[in-house]
Enzyme design. Structure first.
Site, short mmCIF file in Angstrom:
data_model
loop_
_atom_site.label_atom_id
_atom_site.label_comp_id
_atom_site.label_asym_id
_atom_site.label_seq_id
_atom_site.Cartn_x
_atom_site.Cartn_y
_atom_site.Cartn_z
N GLN B 588 0.83 -1.21 0.00
CA GLN B 588 0.00 0.00 0.00
C GLN B 588 0.86 1.27 0.00
O GLN B 588 0.58 2.22 -0.71
CB GLN B 588 -0.92 -0.01 1.21
CG GLN B 588 -2.37 0.19 0.82
CD GLN B 588 -3.28 0.19 2.02
OE1 GLN B 588 -2.97 -0.42 3.05
NE2 GLN B 588 -4.41 0.84 1.89
N GLY B 652 -4.33 4.55 9.70
CA GLY B 652 -4.53 4.16 8.30
C GLY B 652 -3.32 4.48 7.44
O GLY B 652 -2.54 5.39 7.74
N GLU B 655 -3.29 6.49 2.25
CA GLU B 655 -3.07 7.74 1.54
C GLU B 655 -1.70 8.38 1.75
O GLU B 655 -1.20 9.08 0.87
CB GLU B 655 -4.20 8.72 1.92
CG GLU B 655 -5.44 8.27 1.20
CD GLU B 655 -6.75 8.78 1.75
OE1 GLU B 655 -7.13 8.30 2.84
OE2 GLU B 655 -7.37 9.61 1.09
#
Ligand code: FES
Ligand code: FES
Lengths: 170, 690
Positions: B588, B652, B655
């Protein structure tokens, strides 16, 4: 008017009739329900629809189905034999060579076709010595896999996976 | 501070559980759900940017082979609510942007639908349109939503008194998410109830948006989306394509209608990152300490619906400075509706900010890492709250070490190799660490394990795997005993996979459910025992400014004669709390950085001012990185856990990988050539010898 078409897909024979405008990709997905090849652009720009036709990689969205009458089509699903993942599949899993997975069956087919091309000593634009056997360096793999876009950005892992599979098959 | 969950599955390099299906192409994406007797939809799009469709002649299309229905504003089903102008399609002949839906053909085959759509003739009454973003546009105004302006101290005097200052303009272009799976929906109405098999980052949020518009009760609308072929924000909120499929299907009750948005249509229908213009002024003392920070940003918006691309957002909390002024404006134009694209606000804002910091480093003669260290604030400059875990400096220092920053020459144009100029650059990364309340998980004991149900989404983010790991540790069982179910409104509510909040928010629900389950049923529950739990808001959000940080390092080479720019390597060092699955997390981060490479070097939607459309609206002309563009990209993270993030200790990571990546590359290009490029993307012509 629809025209008759015979296709062998992942070893299974199909007889159907299609509109002359139908692409090979749409014949597979819409008519035969073979969903392994994906549609990312429908214009030959992304490689998501890559399948092997008579052993060679092909963007199936750029091919009219009727021009491939009697062809043998292999999808990534068909590269698994008796439900067992192929070494290439396993390398993609181990190297985490995908995220969303949408480009992946196309990447896998492209890699399978590319490994064969390299084994046949077909040079690429980055091959220095056109006469020598192809050495699948990372640079060669990157170049030869550049027709398959991955928006998730799994490229470094795709190269690692293809390299691993090439290594194992030696 | 809450107690951290003891881990056993969490933190292991679990291979993706959905992987075997995905590599073979057996995972079911939206288009691929088996349905009986489907019909196919081809839309009709407006060919002008502003005005009206005076007449739409559908007679030839209706008479064409295989056509079942032609939909226009004249016969479209009624809507219950028309407040959202992006979604309330086919209400009138008015046209707000080129590429807007004017209707659709439904036919027996895709070929027939497409042919018939071509047979429709539209006569237009055209009005002058305006699609050109300018800083001084008269329509410029503050956004209806967003953080608002900031004024602290007196920026102008501080700038006037500063020993060193920077006053520059930066810009980021129109960028398009372009997930590889186009936005796709199969819609079917049965006795007044609608099912959408679609591709979305959140089935419940999508239902909450669409049901009231369609006049449905929530239980009359089912949305199914187990696998999502990428989204990067564009599938975070429903766009008009889902509405078109739903309205078309209503005309043919009982028959499923399939609609995959074409790649070209995605450029006007499914959202994009709005271009931004950024005016940044920095003032500093001779030692590099920032005394004035001014950032005036303007982003393009749409007359149809507002969406501010808040470039000023990261400026609120990134660096210290006693005198601050931040203003955000939008200019609504006759363009498609912008929307979320990976790190909205932060991604473009950290382009201007981090290039400006590089310029300040040059102007003050301080190493760019040291400059950032000197301006690392103690508390959040915006709220005054302490940070949860601000380890930007650790990321910069540790990253510099691993990357080999000491090989960099601070003088541009000093490293050459065989005609190539080589340079290194650095930039900071940041992203808020949000957690949303409201997700619900249901745990049920089965004969051989535990079923964990929550309508989360996996868009390549690894949810199938990571959330299974979280569930296993929450229940204290091996992961083989957990069967996860996600992606269906028939499952308990889940918040959107967006803003890097997905895994943290859903995990909070799973943790709550597991705790309740064990309390109610003990460690040896009977088959069928069941409990559920709901995610609460993170109480730490009131006491701390919750953010993640990172540092990007890049080395590029630029050909001295041709200006060709190539990336030798990129390295990202991140601080994101506990990492649930190192294998998928690395992907990611790297994926975000790869998209950052595209942002830096390739991506730009070219909006034609004459016609109002994106000219390069396909993957041949809108360039995204390909394999050969990416040589070496690596990501690493600090070994840590964030107690303020809740028992999971994780923030998270979807992004932050893109934030700052483009600036690091632009700064490396400057270091290589001495040419400062302030407008993305960096095309080769900027580096041609003059
Ligand atoms: S779908 Fe065939 S190349 Fe993109
Ligand atoms: S894995 Fe998502 S596009 Fe390649």
């Amino acid at each position: 008017m629809d025209h008759p078409l015979n296709l062998t897909v992942d070893g299974q024979e199909h007889t159907l009739a299609v509109d002359p405008r139908t692409t090979l990709l749409d014949a597979l997905r819409d008519r035969l329900g073979v969903m392994s090849p994906k549609k990312g652009c429908d214009h030959g720009q992304c490689g998501a629809c890559t399948v092997l036709v008579d052993g060679r990689r092909l963007n199936s969205c750029l091919a009219l189905a009727l021009s491939h009458d009697a062809a043998a089509v292999t999808t990534s699903d068909g590269l698994a034999t008796d439900g067992e993942l192929s070494p290439l599949h396993r390398a993609f899993l181990e190297q985490d060579a995908f995220q969303c997975g949408y480009c992946t069956p196309g990447q896998v087919c492209s890699a399978a076709g590319m490994l064969q091309e390299a084994a046949d000593d077909a040079p690429s634009v980055v091959t220095e010595d056109l006469e020598a056997p192809v050495d699948l360096t990372d640079e060669e793999i990157r170049e030869r896999m550049s027709g398959n876009l991955c928006r998730c950005g799994a490229y470094v892992n795709i190269v690692a996976a293809v390299s691993q599979a090439a290594e194992e098959s030696r | 501070m809450s107690d951290l969950l003891a881990t056993s599955a969490i933190g292991t390099r679990q291979v993706r559980l959905d992987g075997p299906d995905k590599v073979r192409g057996r995972a079911t994406y939206a288009y691929e759900h088996p349905v009986d007797d489907p019909l196919y939809l081809c839309p009709l799009l407006a060919m002008i940017a502003r005005g009206r469709a005076a007449t739409i002649d559908t007679s030839a299309a209706e008479a064409a082979d295989g056509v079942v229905h032609v939909l226009t504003h004249e016969n479209a089903p009624a809507l219950q609510s028309t407040d959202d102008a992006e979604l309330a399609i086919l209400r009138s002949p008015e046209i707000g942007f080129r590429g807007q839906y004017l209707g659709a053909v439904i036919a027996t085959t895709p070929e027939q639908a497409r042919h018939a759509a071509d047979l429709i003739t539209v006569s237009y009454v055209q009005e002058d349109h305006d699609v050109e973003l300018r800083e001084d546009h008269p329509a410029s105004r503050p956004p209806e939503s967003g953080g608002g302006d900031v004024t602290v101290g007196d920026v102008d005097s501080a700038l006037a008194e500063a020993a060193v200052s920077i006053d520059q303009r930066y810009s980021t272009p129109m960028e398009h998410n372009n997930p590889m799976e186009p936005h796709t929906t199969i819609a079917r109405w049965d006795r007044g109830e609608l099912t959408l098999w679609t591709s979305t980052q959140g089935v419940h949020p999508t239902r909450s948006t669409l049901a009231p518009i369609l006049g449905l009760e929530p239980d009359q609308l089912r949305i199914v989306s187990p696998h999502v072929g990428g989204g990067f924000g564009s599938k975070g909120v429903p766009h008009a394509d889902m509405m078109l499929a739903a309205l078309a299907a209503k005309a043919v009750p009982g028959r499923p209608v399939k609609y995959a948005v074409t790649r070209q249509q995605m450029f006007s229908i499914t959202g994009y990152r709005a271009p931004t213009l950024q005016h940044i002024r920095l003032g500093a003392r001779a030692d590099g300490t920032i005394t004035a920070f001014a950032f005036d940003a303007v982003s393009m918006s749409s007359q149809t619906k507002e969406f501010p691309e808040e470039a000023t957002k990261p400026a609120r909390m990134m660096y210290a400075g006693d005198n601050r002024r931040l203003t955000q404006r939008v200019v609504p134009l006759d363009v498609p509706v912008p929307s979320w694209m990976r790190a909205p606000g932060e991604a473009p804002g950290m382009v201007g900010i981090e290039i400006a910091m590089d310029e300040l480093a040059v102007a003050s003669g301080i190493d760019p890492i040291e400059l950032r260290v000197r301006n690392d604030p103690e508390n959040d400059p915006d709220t005054g709250l302490p940070f949860n875990q601000r380890r930007l400096v650790d990321c910069l220092r540790e990253g510099a070490e691993r990357f080999g920053w000491d090989e960099r020459s601070s003088q541009p144009r000093t490293r050459r190799d065989n005609g190539w100029l080589i340079g290194m650059g650095v930039a900071s990364a940041t992203y808020p660490a949000g957690r949303q309340p409201g997700s619900v998980a249901r745990i049920r004991r089965t004969s051989d394990g535990y079923e964990v149900a929550i309508a989360a989404a996996d868009l390549g983010t690894g949810t199938w795997t990571a959330l299974t790991q979280v569930a296993a540790d929450s229940l204290d069982v091996p992961i083989e005993q957990v069967e996860l179910q996600i992606g269906d409104t028939d499952l308990p509510n889940a918040t959107v996979a967006g803003g890097s909040t997905g895994l943290a928010s859903w995990s909070a629900a799973v943790l709550a459910a597991a705790e309740t389950f064990r309390r109610e049923h003990g460690t040896d529950p009977a088959s069928g025992a069941q409990s559920q739990g709901e995610a609460q808001a993170n109480p730490a959000a009131e006491k701390f400014a919750l953010h993640s940080f990172g540092a990007h390092f890049a080395e590029v080479r630029i050909h001295a004669a041709t200006g060709e720019i190539r990336v030798n390597r990129m390295f990202g060092m991140f601080s994101a709390g506990r990492i649930v699955n190192p294998r998928t997390a690395r992907s990611q981060f790297i994926g975000g950085m790869t998209m950052g490479l595209g942002m830096a070097l390739h991506e730009k939607g070219e909006l034609d001012p004459r016609f109002g459309h994106v000219v390069n609206h396909d993957l041949a002309e809108y360039h995204v990185p390909v394999n050969a563009d990416v040589a070496e990209i690596e990501a690493a993270w600090l070994d840590e856990e964030d107690p303020q993030a809740g028992p999971l200790g994780a923030r998270g990571i979807g992004e932050i990988g893109i934030v700052g990546a483009a600036a690091a590359l632009a700064n490396a290009a400057y270091n290589a050539t001495g040419v400062r490029v302030r407008d993305l993307p960096l095309f080769g012509d900027a580096f041609l010898p003059r």
